[in-house]
Motif scaffolding. Structure first.
Motif, PDB file in Angstrom:
ATOM      1  N   LYS A  26      -2.096  14.675  73.313  1.00  0.00           N
ATOM      2  CA  LYS A  26      -2.717  15.527  74.334  1.00  0.00           C
ATOM      3  C   LYS A  26      -3.803  14.799  75.130  1.00  0.00           C
ATOM      4  CE  LYS A  26      -1.708  19.876  72.064  1.00  0.00           C
ATOM      5  NZ  LYS A  26      -2.224  20.971  71.252  1.00  0.00           N
ATOM      6  N   ASP A  68       4.020  21.707  67.330  1.00  0.00           N
ATOM      7  CA  ASP A  68       3.182  22.093  68.469  1.00  0.00           C
ATOM      8  C   ASP A  68       3.986  21.900  69.749  1.00  0.00           C
ATOM      9  OD1 ASP A  68       1.286  22.562  70.380  1.00  0.00           O
ATOM     10  OD2 ASP A  68      -0.115  21.020  69.706  1.00  0.00           O
ATOM     11  N   ARG A  69       4.396  23.004  70.361  1.00  0.00           N
ATOM     12  CA  ARG A  69       5.269  22.958  71.535  1.00  0.00           C
ATOM     13  C   ARG A  69       4.625  22.191  72.692  1.00  0.00           C
ATOM     14  NH1 ARG A  69       7.283  27.931  71.468  1.00  0.00           N
ATOM     15  NH2 ARG A  69       9.267  27.211  70.658  1.00  0.00           N
ATOM     16  N   ASP A  70       3.321  22.376  72.911  1.00  0.00           N
ATOM     17  CA  ASP A  70       2.643  21.685  74.008  1.00  0.00           C
ATOM     18  C   ASP A  70       2.720  20.166  73.843  1.00  0.00           C
ATOM     19  OD1 ASP A  70       1.953  24.133  75.080  1.00  0.00           O
ATOM     20  OD2 ASP A  70      -0.026  24.159  74.131  1.00  0.00           O
ATOM     21  N   SER A  71       2.463  19.689  72.624  1.00  0.00           N
ATOM     22  CA  SER A  71       2.517  18.251  72.358  1.00  0.00           C
ATOM     23  C   SER A  71       3.919  17.698  72.582  1.00  0.00           C
ATOM     24  CB  SER A  71       2.094  17.943  70.920  1.00  0.00           C
ATOM     25  OG  SER A  71       0.735  18.210  70.737  1.00  0.00           O
ATOM     26  N   GLU A  73       6.255  18.891  74.577  1.00  0.00           N
ATOM     27  CA  GLU A  73       6.542  18.860  76.011  1.00  0.00           C
ATOM     28  C   GLU A  73       5.864  17.676  76.689  1.00  0.00           C
ATOM     29  OE1 GLU A  73       5.715  22.614  77.866  1.00  0.00           O
ATOM     30  OE2 GLU A  73       7.148  23.674  76.583  1.00  0.00           O
TER      31      GLU A  73
END
Length: 113
Positions: A26, A68-71, A73
């Motif tokens: 991130k 962790d979906r954000d990571s 993506e």
């Protein structure tokens, strides 16, 4: 290959590596102790290599690891394409000297440009 125990049993150690790897993905730069940085480097580079494949299967494997979906993506959409031509060595460790409180060796782990 043996891995560092980092003063933890296996489940907390795995959680620590996942957490530090998510932070690295991130923010692209984290400051931690030298042994932790060396372990996270190995863990993160394997995930980046897997993400470079870009397949649905690879995405599910990485999601199963990072949780962790954000990571995931960010890893697949931004980081993996950046390293498409690179054959490894996606991170760099910069030693920054001892920590003030306990004199632990500190290091900055960052993604290479």
């Amino acid at each position: 290959m043996a891995q560092r125990k980092l003063g933890r049993k296996s489940a907390p150690r795995k959680a620590l590596l996942i957490s530090l790897t998510n932070s690295l993905i991130k923010s692209e730069r984290i400051e931690t102790t030298e042994p932790k940085a060396k372990e996270v480097r190995s863990f993160a580079e394997k995930l980046i290599t897997k993400a470079k494949k870009g397949t649905q299967h690879a995405r599910r494997q990485v999601m199963g690891t990072l949780q962790d979906r954000d990571s995931v993506e960010i890893l697949f959409d931004e980081i993996a394409p950046r390293f498409a031509e690179r054959q490894g060595g996606y991170t760099r460790i910069i030693k920054v000297g001892p920590r003030r409180g306990d004199a632990a060796a500190m290091a900055i782990l960052e993604l290479v440009e």
